[in-house]
Design an enzyme around this catalytic site. Structure first.
Site, PDB file in Angstrom:
ATOM      1  N   ASP A 188      81.905 -30.280  23.688  1.00 46.65           N
ATOM      2  CA  ASP A 188      82.808 -31.407  23.929  1.00 46.65           C
ATOM      3  C   ASP A 188      84.086 -30.950  24.626  1.00 46.65           C
ATOM      4  O   ASP A 188      84.876 -31.767  25.091  1.00 46.65           O
ATOM      5  CB  ASP A 188      83.190 -32.087  22.605  1.00 46.65           C
TER       6      ASP A 188
ATOM      7  N   ASP B 276      83.652 -32.984  18.524  1.00 51.20           N
ATOM      8  CA  ASP B 276      83.603 -31.982  17.465  1.00 51.20           C
ATOM      9  C   ASP B 276      82.912 -30.696  17.889  1.00 51.20           C
ATOM     10  O   ASP B 276      83.217 -29.637  17.402  1.00 51.20           O
ATOM     11  CB  ASP B 276      82.946 -32.555  16.205  1.00 51.20           C
TER      12      ASP B 276
ATOM     13  N   ASP C 254      83.349 -40.989  18.759  1.00 49.08           N
ATOM     14  CA  ASP C 254      82.039 -40.706  18.169  1.00 49.08           C
ATOM     15  C   ASP C 254      81.806 -41.718  17.068  1.00 49.08           C
ATOM     16  O   ASP C 254      82.762 -42.232  16.487  1.00 49.08           O
ATOM     17  CB  ASP C 254      82.039 -39.320  17.530  1.00 49.08           C
TER      18      ASP C 254
HETATM   19  P1  ATP Z   1      77.721 -39.521  16.814  1.00 45.26           P
HETATM   20  O1  ATP Z   1      77.704 -39.206  18.274  1.00 45.26           O
HETATM   21  O2  ATP Z   1      77.595 -40.937  16.477  1.00 45.26           O
HETATM   22  O3  ATP Z   1      78.785 -38.820  16.053  1.00 45.26           O
HETATM   23  P2  ATP Z   1      76.001 -37.514  16.345  1.00 45.26           P
HETATM   24  O4  ATP Z   1      76.774 -36.719  17.286  1.00 45.26           O
HETATM   25  O5  ATP Z   1      75.920 -37.057  14.923  1.00 45.26           O
HETATM   26  O6  ATP Z   1      76.358 -38.981  16.330  1.00 45.26           O
HETATM   27  P3  ATP Z   1      73.677 -36.411  17.080  1.00 45.26           P
HETATM   28  O7  ATP Z   1      74.084 -35.417  16.061  1.00 45.26           O
HETATM   29  O8  ATP Z   1      73.620 -36.041  18.502  1.00 45.26           O
HETATM   30  O9  ATP Z   1      74.578 -37.625  16.952  1.00 45.26           O
HETATM   31  O10 ATP Z   1      72.320 -37.003  16.626  1.00 45.26           O
HETATM   32  C1  ATP Z   1      71.455 -37.646  17.505  1.00 45.26           C
HETATM   33  C2  ATP Z   1      70.169 -37.923  16.826  1.00 45.26           C
HETATM   34  O11 ATP Z   1      69.585 -36.677  16.455  1.00 45.26           O
HETATM   35  C3  ATP Z   1      70.277 -38.727  15.551  1.00 45.26           C
HETATM   36  O12 ATP Z   1      70.120 -40.083  15.804  1.00 45.26           O
HETATM   37  C4  ATP Z   1      69.148 -38.223  14.723  1.00 45.26           C
HETATM   38  O13 ATP Z   1      67.967 -38.930  15.036  1.00 45.26           O
HETATM   39  C5  ATP Z   1      68.974 -36.804  15.191  1.00 45.26           C
HETATM   40  N1  ATP Z   1      69.611 -35.860  14.271  1.00 45.26           N
HETATM   41  C6  ATP Z   1      70.864 -35.860  13.841  1.00 45.26           C
HETATM   42  N2  ATP Z   1      71.113 -34.838  13.030  1.00 45.26           N
HETATM   43  C7  ATP Z   1      69.968 -34.145  12.914  1.00 45.26           C
HETATM   44  C8  ATP Z   1      69.569 -32.959  12.230  1.00 45.26           C
HETATM   45  N3  ATP Z   1      70.414 -32.263  11.477  1.00 45.26           N
HETATM   46  N4  ATP Z   1      68.296 -32.549  12.355  1.00 45.26           N
HETATM   47  C9  ATP Z   1      67.457 -33.233  13.124  1.00 45.26           C
HETATM   48  N5  ATP Z   1      67.756 -34.336  13.793  1.00 45.26           N
HETATM   49  C10 ATP Z   1      68.986 -34.805  13.713  1.00 45.26           C
END
Ligand code: ATP
Length: 919
Positions: free
Chosen positions: A646, A642, A334
């Protein structure tokens, strides 16, 4: 405090939540800390009685369930029958010592693993003194209010007092793996466990939504506590490697027994030796040749590896992972928080009017806003009072948000999701305080953020009007918006223009969020369809999340070690590529998105998987396909995760890696390894440790077997030639014992060789005992054999010494020669002919020191002489022994040198060949 008899168990599921709260004298605000403490004393900790490991006596008895020990016991009995009571007693004594050594070594290894298991105690979110707190789950008491959400393992039996789209999977309790919907309405008193939808039971897993629950039962009073067989058992110490060694050991033992028997028969028939003597010789041969210390030493090596990994924040949940780590060839990781720091700072905002920059890094609410204009390259500070659009944007960002900012011990900290925290900090920089805003605009309902959905929505009452607020991934929100708010007016959305702005922010490596809203009437419970259309876009915000410095280093290490790091992220492809470039990824021209993965067949995915380092806008289900595709191409994969979804990818990966801080309980349970610091560099550190453990096990085997080989061959040759045995069975036992507890253990403590991360990953199918290793064992066995026979014959025939003296010389030659070979074995192929090579390992020299003390005692103490038939050697003998040992050391170094030259040309060509392959 409510008084309750231990066996009294109210029908919590049939009560209303108020009745349940009343019954436990609690409220929605939870208990006070002092009350919780008092109840903890009354009810005891919230833990299930750990299933005990095997009792000590059972472990001790199991030591005797070992072919060698059985042979020895048989030999003792036979000696007694032959009238050799003294020998019988000595053999039995040694048997007991060997069993005790195995018993203590195994006990130490089990203890080490147990203490590591305890590092994974689950935490629970609880309301104490009206505030949300994180406490160890074992401190929960009846009356506590806990908060649980998707991915959590329910920490105690809970009566739900609040539930939003809450579903849990109760397989651990009911065996039913389809998730069940839960809410707060009471159910019939007679309802089955599976139908008690107002309850969430300890050990079940939340798969969707969130809830608040009143703790009604803890520890052994929970439903799961009463089903003892469901308790997780203590993990077996056996790993594939240990099983392989066991199997090889059994084959070896049978081979040795047959050889020993044949040798005895030949001795009796051909040389006409007395049967009793030949029987003892055959036993001696078996005893001499079987490496009984090996399994215990390998177990210790694995346990040491697990401990070393834990010290470096990698907690091993399943022992075989220690071995597999050494052959990992791809790490799917990730991005956010693992490769990057997860310290989000809002840096730029695009409102319809133009772009704004925000100064100040980190969580401290210090810094100002500046407008970027074409005519104003030198930005000017902004006044919020004049900028209603910005004020509204920041307000929405704080309301559609669960994070909190707090100053603790002079440091600003975020509680909750750092992505959301960045918005709270940005608002605080211009004086908008979260508490007041949220207090003024009560939240009626919410759809929580989930990686699959990629947005979060909340329902509020703003100025008497119900308003739906949404924040999420900008490309997702553009699909959901049809208008944009500009100067208080809604106008048509120019999708191309906004896409350009998203690209502009992403290309700087910023994570982008979009904010939107719409008025909504007559809705009390939000559904996805309420949020997914007709929104009005308010603007974009770009968050900076720099790569971790250690991750940049670790990516470099991966490249020399033949390991591919691959980024999987929910972020936008352009952001992901920019970060990948900063991290030093190799193939950074192309990123594949989750949607593209969906459009590909398995074969298509397998075709591109080796060329792509970045998978963006990916959801958990894509991870599973990526792992499968990489495995189909022969890769051995580690996969990080996480969230609750997953799980399948973590299970499928060769080593599933869960995040210790950000990770859910569900992910941790699916994983083989948990990262205490969520850091990519920790995975690479663990791989290095895994390689080292495997190396050290190979070294130990290569070291131990020749001692057995040398003395086994010596006895065999003596019998076949019809001459006196140079080593008696009892002496062979002694040698095996002292070598196994001293010299044999030393290599398990060896440091990694400097080039350990310059080799390619180990081929998991490669045999542990490959041709190179077998060659080395035979070669050194012959050297030791020459030493033993040479010494024995020189004293007996050359000097006319007694048979006892000759044997004492032979045994000391064997042990001292082994000690010299121990130094060779520090590096299987690299030279040890240098000061650090010879003196660089303290464990090796401690072991050599110990074995020499034991040998001196064996040679000179009268009771040792009596027991083992040894005799006092003179200075001349020792001079020859030491010279002989040095010669053995030098000859092995010469052999290594020849092999190195031979391997030189091949190494670059052989994909897994860090050792020479002999053909
Ligand atoms: P990675 O896979 O790199 O660890 P991540 O799992 O945190 O990233 P996601 O959480 O799926 O990625 O986030 C994808 C997208 O969703 C982000 O690019 C952002 O635009 C949006 N996002 C992330 N967190 C939030 C939130 N708490 N509320 C709203 N939108 C969010």
């Amino acid at each position: 405090m409510p008084e309750r008899k231990p066996h009294e168990r109210p029908n919590w599921h049939a009560m209303t939540s108020d009745e349940a709260l009343g019954n436990l004298e609690s409220s929605l605000k939870g208990l006070s800390s002092s009350e919780a403490e008092a109840r903890l004393t009354q009810y005891g900790p919230n833990e299930l009685q750990q299933q005990k490991g095997r009792p000590w006596w059972q472990r001790l008895l199991e030591q005797f369930n070992n072919i060698l020990i059985l042979i020895l016991i048989f030999a003792a009995a036979a000696s007694l029958w032959l009238g050799e009571a003294f020998d019988a007693g000595a053999i039995l004594g040694v048997v007991i010592i060997i069993a005790l050594i195995g018993f203590f070594q195994e006990g130490k290894a089990e203890q080490a693993l147990e203490s590591i298991r305890q590092m994974l105690t689950p935490q629970a979110q609880v309301m104490r003194d009206g505030k949300r707190e994180t406490v160890p789950a074992e401190n929960l008491v009846p009356g506590d209010i806990v908060l649980i959400e998707s991915g959590d393992r329910v920490p105690a039996d809970l009566r739900l007092v609040e539930a939003r789209r809450f579903r849990s999977e109760e397989a651990s309790l009911t065996g039913e793996s389809t998730p069940v919907d839960k809410d707060t309405a009471p159910v019939e008193a007679a309802a089955d466990l599976a139908d008690r939808s107002s309850m969430a039971y300890a050990s079940t897993i939340v798969v969707q939504g969130n809830a608040r629950g009143l703790v009604v039962e803890t520890g052994i009073n929970t439903q799961i506590g009463r089903i003892s067989e469901m308790l997780r058992g203590v993990e077996q110490l056996k790993t594939p490697l240990l099983r392989q060694i066991d199997r090889a050991g059994r084959v070896l033992a049978i081979f040795i027994l047959v050889t020993a028997a044949l040798t005895g028969v030949i001795g009796a028939l051909v040389h006409g030796q007395p049967l009793g003597d030949m029987f003892m010789a055959a036993v001696g041969l078996a005893v001499a040749a079987i490496p009984e210390g090996l399994p215990a030493i390998v177990t210790i090596g694995l346990a040491l590896g697990v401990q070393a990994m834990a010290r470096r924040n990698a907690i091993i949940r399943r022992l075989p992972a220690v071995e597999t780590l050494g052959s990992i060839s791809t790490i799917f990781s990730d991005k956010t928080g693992t490769l990057t720091r997860n310290e989000m700072t809002a840096q730029a905002i695009w409102l319809p009017q133009g772009e704004l920059r925000i100064k100040g890094i980190g969580f401290a609410p210090e810094g100002s806003f500046h407008r970027i204009g074409n005519s104003e390259p030198a930005a000017t500070a902004l006044n919020l009072d004049e900028n209603h659009a910005l004020r509204h944007f920041l307000k929405v960002g704080v309301l559609c948000n669960d994070a909190e900012l707090a100053e603790e011990d002079g440091r600003w900290q975020i509680h909750g999701d750092p992505t959301e925290g960045a918005l709270v900090v940005a608002a605080a920089k211009v004086g908008l305080t979260t508490g007041k805003l949220r207090g003024d605009h009560d939240r009626k309902d919410a759809i929580p953020f989930e990686s699959e959905r990629k947005y979060m929505a909340t329902l509020h009452e703003v100025d008497g009007e119900p308003l739906l607020l949404v924040k999420g991934a900008p490309d997702r929100l553009l699909e959901m918006c049809h208008r944009v708010r500009e100067d208080g007016q809604d106008s048509e959305l120019d999708v191309a223009l906004w896409e350009e702005r998203i690209h502009d922010l992403s290309a700087r490596g910023l994570r982008v969020l979009a904010l939107a809203e719409k008025p909504i009437h007559d809705v009390h419970e939000l559904e996805d369809e309420h949020a997914e259309e007709g929104l009005v876009l308010l603007g974009l915000v770009g968050l900076l999340d720099p790569p971790r410095d250690e991750a940049i280093e670790a990516v470099k290490d991966c490249q020399t070690a033949g390991i591919r790091p691959v980024m999987i992220t929910g972020d936008h492809a352009v952001t992901a590529l920019a970060i990948a470039r900063q991290l030093g990824f190799v193939h950074t021209e192309r990123a594949i998105s989750g949607r593209e993965i969906e459009a590909m067949s398995d074969a298509e995915l397998e075709a591109i998987i080796l060329e792509v380092d970045v998978f963006a806008r990916a959801a958990p289900e894509h991870k599973l396909r990526l792992v499968k595709a990489m495995q189909a191409r022969g890769g051995i994969c580690a996969m990080t995760g996480d969230g609750v979804n997953d799980g399948p990818a973590l299970k499928r990966a060769d080593v599933g890696v869960a995040m210790g801080i950000q990770g859910t309980e569900a992910a941790k349970e699916a994983a083989e390894m948990v990262l205490a610091d969520d850091n990519f560099a920790t995975i690479v550190g663990a791989i290095r440790e895994g390689r080292k453990v495997y190396d050290n096990i190979r070294k130990t085997i290569t070291f131990l077997l020749p001692t057995n080989g040398g003395q086994g061959l010596a006895i065999m040759l003596a019998v076949l030639a019809g001459t006196t045995l140079p080593v008696t069975p009892l002496q062979a036992l002694w040698v095996n014992m002292v070598v196994a507890v001293t010299l044999g253990l030393a290599l398990a403590f060896e440091d990694a060789e400097p080039d350990i991360m310059q080799r390619r990953p180990r081929d998991p199918d490669a045999a542990l005992l490959d041709l190179f290793l077998l060659w080395r064992v035979v070669f050194v066995s012959l050297l030791l054999l020459a030493g033993v026979f040479g010494m024995f014959s020189w004293i007996l025939y050359g000097q006319g010494g007694s048979i006892e003296l000759a044997r004492a010389g032979a045994v000391n030659m064997l042990v001292t020669g082994s000690a010299a070979y121990l130094i060779n074995s520090r590096f299987l192929l690299n030279s040890t002919l240098s000061i650090p090579g010879i003196f660089g390992s303290r464990p090796v020299w401690i072991a050599i020191g110990l074995v020499m003390v034991l040998q001196l005692a064996w040679t000179y103490l009268p009771f040792m002489q009596l027991t083992f038939g040894s005799a006092a050697l003179g200075l001349g003998h020792w001079t020859v022994i030491l010279t002989g040992s040095m010669a053995i050391y030098l000859v092995v170094e010469l052999e290594k040198r020849i092999l190195r030259t031979r391997a030189h040309g091949r190494r670059s060509r052989a994909p897994h060949g860090h050792y020479p392959r002999l053909r």
